[in-house]
Motif scaffolding. Structure first.
Motif, PDB file in Angstrom:
ATOM      1  N   SER A  43       0.830  -1.203   0.000  1.00 44.71           N
ATOM      2  CA  SER A  43       0.000   0.000   0.000  1.00 44.71           C
ATOM      3  C   SER A  43       0.869   1.260   0.000  1.00 44.71           C
ATOM      4  O   SER A  43       0.637   2.202  -0.764  1.00 44.71           O
ATOM      5  N   GLY A  44       1.906   1.266   0.851  1.00 42.92           N
ATOM      6  CA  GLY A  44       2.815   2.416   0.893  1.00 42.92           C
ATOM      7  C   GLY A  44       3.583   2.572  -0.404  1.00 42.92           C
ATOM      8  O   GLY A  44       3.799   3.697  -0.883  1.00 42.92           O
ATOM      9  N   ALA A  45       3.993   1.425  -0.995  1.00 51.23           N
ATOM     10  CA  ALA A  45       4.715   1.471  -2.269  1.00 51.23           C
ATOM     11  C   ALA A  45       3.833   2.061  -3.368  1.00 51.23           C
ATOM     12  O   ALA A  45       4.308   2.803  -4.238  1.00 51.23           O
ATOM     13  N   ALA A  46       2.533   1.736  -3.324  1.00 53.11           N
ATOM     14  CA  ALA A  46       1.602   2.284  -4.319  1.00 53.11           C
ATOM     15  C   ALA A  46       1.526   3.799  -4.213  1.00 53.11           C
ATOM     16  O   ALA A  46       1.444   4.508  -5.223  1.00 53.11           O
ATOM     17  N   GLN A  47       1.576   4.314  -2.970  1.00 57.43           N
ATOM     18  CA  GLN A  47       1.548   5.772  -2.787  1.00 57.43           C
ATOM     19  C   GLN A  47       2.803   6.422  -3.366  1.00 57.43           C
ATOM     20  O   GLN A  47       2.724   7.440  -4.058  1.00 57.43           O
ATOM     21  N   TYR A  48       3.969   5.829  -3.075  1.00 60.18           N
ATOM     22  CA  TYR A  48       5.204   6.347  -3.671  1.00 60.18           C
ATOM     23  C   TYR A  48       5.137   6.261  -5.192  1.00 60.18           C
ATOM     24  O   TYR A  48       5.567   7.179  -5.903  1.00 60.18           O
ATOM     25  N   GLY A  49       4.612   5.130  -5.689  1.00 56.74           N
ATOM     26  CA  GLY A  49       4.499   4.972  -7.133  1.00 56.74           C
ATOM     27  C   GLY A  49       3.631   6.040  -7.762  1.00 56.74           C
ATOM     28  O   GLY A  49       3.929   6.554  -8.847  1.00 56.74           O
ATOM     29  N   GLY A  50       2.549   6.398  -7.060  1.00 57.46           N
ATOM     30  CA  GLY A  50       1.679   7.462  -7.566  1.00 57.46           C
ATOM     31  C   GLY A  50       2.391   8.799  -7.649  1.00 57.46           C
ATOM     32  O   GLY A  50       2.241   9.542  -8.625  1.00 57.46           O
ATOM     33  N   TRP A  51       3.213   9.112  -6.639  1.00 56.87           N
ATOM     34  CA  TRP A  51       3.962  10.364  -6.664  1.00 56.87           C
ATOM     35  C   TRP A  51       5.048  10.352  -7.741  1.00 56.87           C
ATOM     36  O   TRP A  51       5.365  11.399  -8.318  1.00 56.87           O
ATOM     37  N   LEU A  52       5.608   9.184  -8.021  1.00 55.30           N
ATOM     38  CA  LEU A  52       6.589   9.082  -9.110  1.00 55.30           C
ATOM     39  C   LEU A  52       5.928   9.371 -10.456  1.00 55.30           C
ATOM     40  O   LEU A  52       6.488  10.083 -11.299  1.00 55.30           O
TER      41      LEU A  52
END
Length: 403
Positions: A43-52
């Protein structure tokens, strides 16, 4: 001339195919790399991915008009080579990243230099006679379709050897592509068709303001945005929707997306080249958008998993519309402004990629939550159908006024 033109088109197709394949290779392993660097869960990785994705899209929004203007001044070849080299550096940085901030630095670089599709579109406009531009623009869509079939498969296989291996493979493809272009790619924009570079025009607002001289193009930008926003229903919610409604696992989601890619490649790489010349650009736009809207509505109403495959055959025929629409726009401007036009279109596409995923994923989240007045997991697809229907109505009015 026809032989040279076909060779140039083949090169652009190969360039885009290698480019998109390199991008697709990193898709399966990027979440794992983010988790390694941050210690976060999925879930946290998805948030970082969205910001990328956000970082890349913002850079594209601001810098696509700059590179489009530079290609009108100095030619398509140096800008395309610069873009390909930038992608190579981006992938190397991603592969070497010791922390999450390196990933953001790499996405900044790729967003600034990532004008390969912008310049490729201008290149196609340069080497295509006006009556063939619409069908030739379909080559870009075909390359995207095939690249997103081959890339994730290769990424999944290479990922078995380590989460960073696919990034170096992508870097190798990008740099091979750069070398290929350096030794093979001819310049498409002759010196007499170039124009001075102007910073006032080399920004999203400035490039759109310049289009005021072309009322038809400026008017078509609104339905263009609506079509792009509608596309995020499929691009960003397909996995969530099919898992929620049909109980699909990752394998079925992957197979279905592969089928979507195959159909997209068939339509944009093959059918556009035969149907658009027969129907003409205007009828191709009308037919494509009508079938696209029908396909979106059918996706939303589907109640069995197999229907998604059958509906994709209909929805993929919507791929006739975008190359034809871009052909109509391209024929409105001279050769020395094709780069500026492509830069403006890419900026608009980047802007929709910032807001489109948020709109569609939040629609899905709300209508599958306990707070929803009715459970409607297909809400993003109903919204997509409405947006496409609205765009069709606007385009019919605009093109009828021109006649």
């Amino acid at each position: 001339m026809p032989k040279k033109r076909n060779s140039a088109l083949l090169f652009i197709f190969i360039t885009m195919l290698i480019d998109v394949t390199g991008l697709g290779i990193i898709i399966p392993v990027l979440p794992k790399l983010i988790m390694e660097l941050t210690g976060a869960g999925l879930s946290g990785a998805a948030q970082y991915g969205g910001w990328l994705i956000f970082t890349y899209a913002v850079m594209q929004f601001f810098f696509s008009p700059v590179l489009g203007g530079l290609s009108d001044r100095y030619g398509r070849r140096p800008v395309l080579l610069f873009s390909l080299f930038g992608f190579g550096i981006d992938y190397i940085l991603l592969g070497l990243s010791p922390n999450i901030w390196w990933l953001f630095a790499a996405r900044l670089i790729s967003g600034i230099t990532g004008a390969s599709s912008t310049t490729a579109g201008a290149y196609i406009a340069d080497v295509s006679p006006p009556e063939k531009r619409a069908q030739n623009f379909g080559l870009i869509g075909a390359a995207f379709g095939l690249g997103f079939i081959l890339g994730p498969v290769l990424g999944g296989l290479l990922g078995a050897y380590g989460s960073r291996v696919p990034f170096f493979a992508s870097a190798g493809l990008a740099l091979i592509n750069w070398l290929y272009g350096y030794f093979v790619l001819p310049e498409s924009l002759s010196a007499e068709h170039r124009r001075p570079f102007d910073w006032k025009r080399a920004n999203p607002l400035g490039s759109l303001m310049q289009l005021r001289r072309y009322p038809l193009i400026l008017g078509l930008m609104i339905p263009f945005v609506l079509i792009m926003l509608a596309g995020f229903a499929t691009q960003r919610t397909w996995a969530y929707y099919t898992m929620e409604k049909f109980g699909w696992d990752e394998r079925m989601v992957g197979l279905s997306l592969g089928f979507v890619g195959v159909m997209g490649a068939i339509v944009q790489g093959g059918l556009t080249r035969s149907l658009i010349p027969r129907l003409g650009a205007t009828k191709s736009i009308y037919a494509g958008l009508f079938l696209y809207a029908i396909g979106m509505a059918l996706y939303a109403a589907a109640n069995q998993g197999w229907m998604m495959f059958a509906i994709t055959v209909v929805a993929s025929l919507g791929g006739l519309a975008m190359p034809a629409l871009q052909g109509v726009m391209s024929n409105e401007v001279p050769l020395n402004e094709q780069g500026e036009l492509r830069g403006a279109l890419t900026s608009v596409m980047s802007l929709t990629s910032i807001f489109g995923p948020l709109i569609m994923t939040n629609l899905f989240a709300f209508f599958t939550s306990a707070q929803a007045p009715v459970q409607l997991p297909g809400a993003p697809y109903w919204m997509g159908a409405l947006l496409i229907a609205a765009s069709l109505s606007l385009i019919v009015r605009l093109l009828n006024k021109r006649m």
